[in-house]
Design a protein around this motif. Sequence first.
Motif, PDB file in Angstrom:
ATOM      1  N   ASN A 242       0.479  -1.379  -0.138  1.00 14.22           N
ATOM      2  CA  ASN A 242       0.048   0.011   0.032  1.00 14.22           C
ATOM      3  C   ASN A 242       0.735   1.276  -0.063  1.00 14.22           C
ATOM      4  OD1 ASN A 242      -2.781  -1.145   0.138  1.00 14.22           O
ATOM      5  ND2 ASN A 242      -2.322  -1.685   2.308  1.00 14.22           N
ATOM      6  N   TYR A 243       2.257   1.220  -0.211  1.00 10.67           N
ATOM      7  CA  TYR A 243       3.135   2.321  -0.198  1.00 10.67           C
ATOM      8  C   TYR A 243       2.408   3.477  -1.182  1.00 10.67           C
ATOM      9  CZ  TYR A 243       7.187   5.170  -0.506  1.00 10.67           C
ATOM     10  OH  TYR A 243       8.153   6.263  -0.268  1.00 10.67           O
ATOM     11  N   GLY A 244       2.095   4.567  -0.930  1.00  7.62           N
ATOM     12  CA  GLY A 244       1.732   5.551  -1.673  1.00  7.62           C
ATOM     13  C   GLY A 244       0.118   5.571  -1.933  1.00  7.62           C
ATOM     14  N   HIS A 245      -0.506   4.338  -1.491  1.00 11.60           N
ATOM     15  CA  HIS A 245      -2.060   4.285  -1.739  1.00 11.60           C
ATOM     16  C   HIS A 245      -2.969   4.838  -0.790  1.00 11.60           C
ATOM     17  CE1 HIS A 245      -0.398   1.468  -4.030  1.00 11.60           C
ATOM     18  NE2 HIS A 245      -1.473   0.784  -4.812  1.00 11.60           N
ATOM     19  N   THR A 246      -2.433   5.310   0.449  1.00 16.58           N
ATOM     20  CA  THR A 246      -3.467   6.013   1.633  1.00 16.58           C
ATOM     21  C   THR A 246      -3.940   7.414   0.870  1.00 16.58           C
ATOM     22  OG1 THR A 246      -2.466   4.725   3.209  1.00 16.58           O
ATOM     23  CG2 THR A 246      -3.563   6.607   3.875  1.00 16.58           C
ATOM     24  N   LEU A 247      -2.869   8.165   0.722  1.00 16.92           N
ATOM     25  CA  LEU A 247      -3.224   9.511   0.015  1.00 16.92           C
ATOM     26  C   LEU A 247      -3.679   9.154  -1.409  1.00 16.92           C
ATOM     27  CD1 LEU A 247      -2.886  12.643   0.719  1.00 16.92           C
ATOM     28  CD2 LEU A 247      -0.984  12.547  -1.116  1.00 16.92           C
ATOM     29  N   GLY A 248      -3.071   8.178  -2.201  1.00 16.71           N
ATOM     30  CA  GLY A 248      -3.232   8.087  -3.553  1.00 16.71           C
ATOM     31  C   GLY A 248      -4.786   7.797  -3.723  1.00 16.71           C
ATOM     32  N   HIS A 249      -5.480   6.910  -2.793  1.00 13.35           N
ATOM     33  CA  HIS A 249      -6.732   6.597  -3.259  1.00 13.35           C
ATOM     34  C   HIS A 249      -7.753   7.904  -2.693  1.00 13.35           C
ATOM     35  CE1 HIS A 249      -6.559   1.864  -2.386  1.00 13.35           C
ATOM     36  NE2 HIS A 249      -6.358   2.411  -3.863  1.00 13.35           N
ATOM     37  N   ALA A 250      -7.142   8.750  -1.737  1.00 15.14           N
ATOM     38  CA  ALA A 250      -7.935   9.923  -1.571  1.00 15.14           C
ATOM     39  C   ALA A 250      -7.878  10.654  -2.598  1.00 15.14           C
ATOM     40  CB  ALA A 250      -7.298  10.686  -0.247  1.00 15.14           C
ATOM     41  N   VAL A 251      -6.670  10.733  -3.317  1.00 17.64           N
ATOM     42  CA  VAL A 251      -6.767  11.941  -4.545  1.00 17.64           C
ATOM     43  C   VAL A 251      -7.617  11.255  -5.779  1.00 17.64           C
ATOM     44  CG1 VAL A 251      -5.065  12.224  -6.502  1.00 17.64           C
ATOM     45  CG2 VAL A 251      -4.363  12.436  -4.060  1.00 17.64           C
ATOM     46  N   GLU A 252      -7.930   9.777  -5.759  1.00 17.96           N
ATOM     47  CA  GLU A 252      -8.517   9.378  -6.889  1.00 17.96           C
ATOM     48  C   GLU A 252     -10.152   9.691  -6.342  1.00 17.96           C
ATOM     49  OE1 GLU A 252      -7.641   5.302  -8.619  1.00 17.96           O
ATOM     50  OE2 GLU A 252      -6.998   5.277  -6.473  1.00 17.96           O
ATOM     51  N   PHE A 253     -10.366   9.512  -5.220  1.00 20.49           N
ATOM     52  CA  PHE A 253     -12.071  10.081  -4.896  1.00 20.49           C
ATOM     53  C   PHE A 253     -12.157  11.525  -5.147  1.00 20.49           C
ATOM     54  CE2 PHE A 253     -14.887  11.339  -1.509  1.00 20.49           C
ATOM     55  CZ  PHE A 253     -16.130  10.302  -1.664  1.00 20.49           C
ATOM     56  N   ALA A 254     -10.991  12.448  -4.514  1.00 18.16           N
ATOM     57  CA  ALA A 254     -11.349  13.806  -4.866  1.00 18.16           C
ATOM     58  C   ALA A 254     -11.369  14.277  -6.134  1.00 18.16           C
ATOM     59  CB  ALA A 254     -10.084  14.470  -4.106  1.00 18.16           C
ATOM     60  N   GLU A 255     -10.836  13.344  -7.169  1.00 16.17           N
ATOM     61  CA  GLU A 255     -10.718  13.767  -8.385  1.00 16.17           C
ATOM     62  C   GLU A 255     -12.134  12.925  -9.069  1.00 16.17           C
ATOM     63  OE1 GLU A 255      -9.195  15.792 -10.180  1.00 16.17           O
ATOM     64  OE2 GLU A 255      -7.845  16.407  -8.297  1.00 16.17           O
ATOM     65  N   ARG A 256     -12.738  12.344  -8.350  1.00 22.50           N
ATOM     66  CA  ARG A 256     -14.032  11.507  -8.952  1.00 22.50           C
ATOM     67  C   ARG A 256     -13.258  10.401 -10.057  1.00 22.50           C
ATOM     68  NH1 ARG A 256     -18.009  16.573  -9.498  1.00 22.50           N
ATOM     69  NH2 ARG A 256     -18.188  17.254  -7.379  1.00 22.50           N
ATOM     70  N   TYR A 257     -12.386   9.916  -9.679  1.00 20.16           N
ATOM     71  CA  TYR A 257     -11.881   8.869 -10.423  1.00 20.16           C
ATOM     72  C   TYR A 257     -11.569   9.067 -12.059  1.00 20.16           C
ATOM     73  CZ  TYR A 257     -13.328   6.281  -6.106  1.00 20.16           C
ATOM     74  OH  TYR A 257     -13.604   6.014  -4.862  1.00 20.16           O
ATOM     75  N   GLN A 258     -11.468  10.275 -12.095  1.00 19.71           N
ATOM     76  CA  GLN A 258     -10.719  10.945 -13.409  1.00 19.71           C
ATOM     77  C   GLN A 258      -9.409  10.652 -13.687  1.00 19.71           C
ATOM     78  OE1 GLN A 258     -13.221  11.463 -15.690  1.00 19.71           O
ATOM     79  NE2 GLN A 258     -14.297  10.489 -14.227  1.00 19.71           N
TER      80      GLN A 258
END
Length: 357
Positions: A242-258
């Motif tokens: 999960n290295y990089g994924h905790t913030l990474g998944h939050a970025v995906e959500f904030a960007e509405r998966y675009q």
Amino acid sequence: MTSTTISVAGETPYDVVVGRDILSSLGDLIGPDARKVLIVHPPTLGARAAALRESMLDRYEVLLAEIPDAEAGKRIEVAAFCWQVMGQSDFTRSDAVVGFGGGAVTDLAGFVAATWLRGVRLVQVPTTLLGMVDAAIGGKTGINTNEGKNLVGSFYAPAGVLVDLATLEGLSRMEILAGFGEVVKYGFIAEPEILDIIERDVDVASDPTSEEFRRLVELSIGIKARVVGGDFREAGQREILNYGHTLGHAVEFAERYQWRHGAAVSVGMMFAAELARLSGRLSDDVVDRHRRILESLQLPTTYPAGRWNTLLSVMKRDKKARGDLLRFIVLDDVARPTVLAGPDQSLLFAAYQEIGV
């Protein structure tokens, strides 16, 4: 070109077969017991899925389930559509599901296979770099909800994974480079050779027809196989993936998966590196190496500074959190990952300021 077989150990062992122009061996992974096969695929692979179906009709009754592309396909309504197709076709427990597409497709297909009759045979055929080195391997399946990514899912091992490098032909260079977010991750958490290959010649390393590219794919799969083989349900070592994924998944959500997943993970790794540096764990040189390698692959290393509160609220819902305790995978050095649990909010904010623009 010969194929390479990488075995994944565990309670339900299986093989990952890597090669070029090897789709004809798909039936070997499905096996002789299945009568019916459902191929789940995105619209962009409609013609290829139809051709794959035709090539298998002498052995199976093959059905196609076209689902929306990317994260739009990872919805409960889409899973219900697949269940409907299977129900109307009298799918039994001895039949099989094939995930033919990128990581979102293999996640959804895995979830469908895991839940139909409490589990039918599953074979993953990833057609993106991200799917090949990450999503299709390890048995994680899932769908998204309005509250976040992959919050609903199961651990369900496939019967096999077929990685045909020829399926990458026709993908845009940006799609290939996005997949390198996960490849770079493996380099930093476990295998420095990956970083060395990319640094030596990034253009050759990112060329899907090169031997260096194949080497990167096989190294990445080997790392994933070793980790998940010893920790299928993410009770221990698997968490390093999960290295990089905790913030990474939050970025995906904030960007509405675009955003592409690899791009979001790139930002997440940069944040994790800065967090480790500010915690006194990681040297400036390794942090700079993150930025240099990721930017050489045209992956983002920054994110808007004003989005922190949004990202923090999403991270608190992350499935890796324990109660109110946020957990981050960080590095003490290259190939030395560890868990940073419950870092102070001020430290998190300071690390974010280092990547904020």
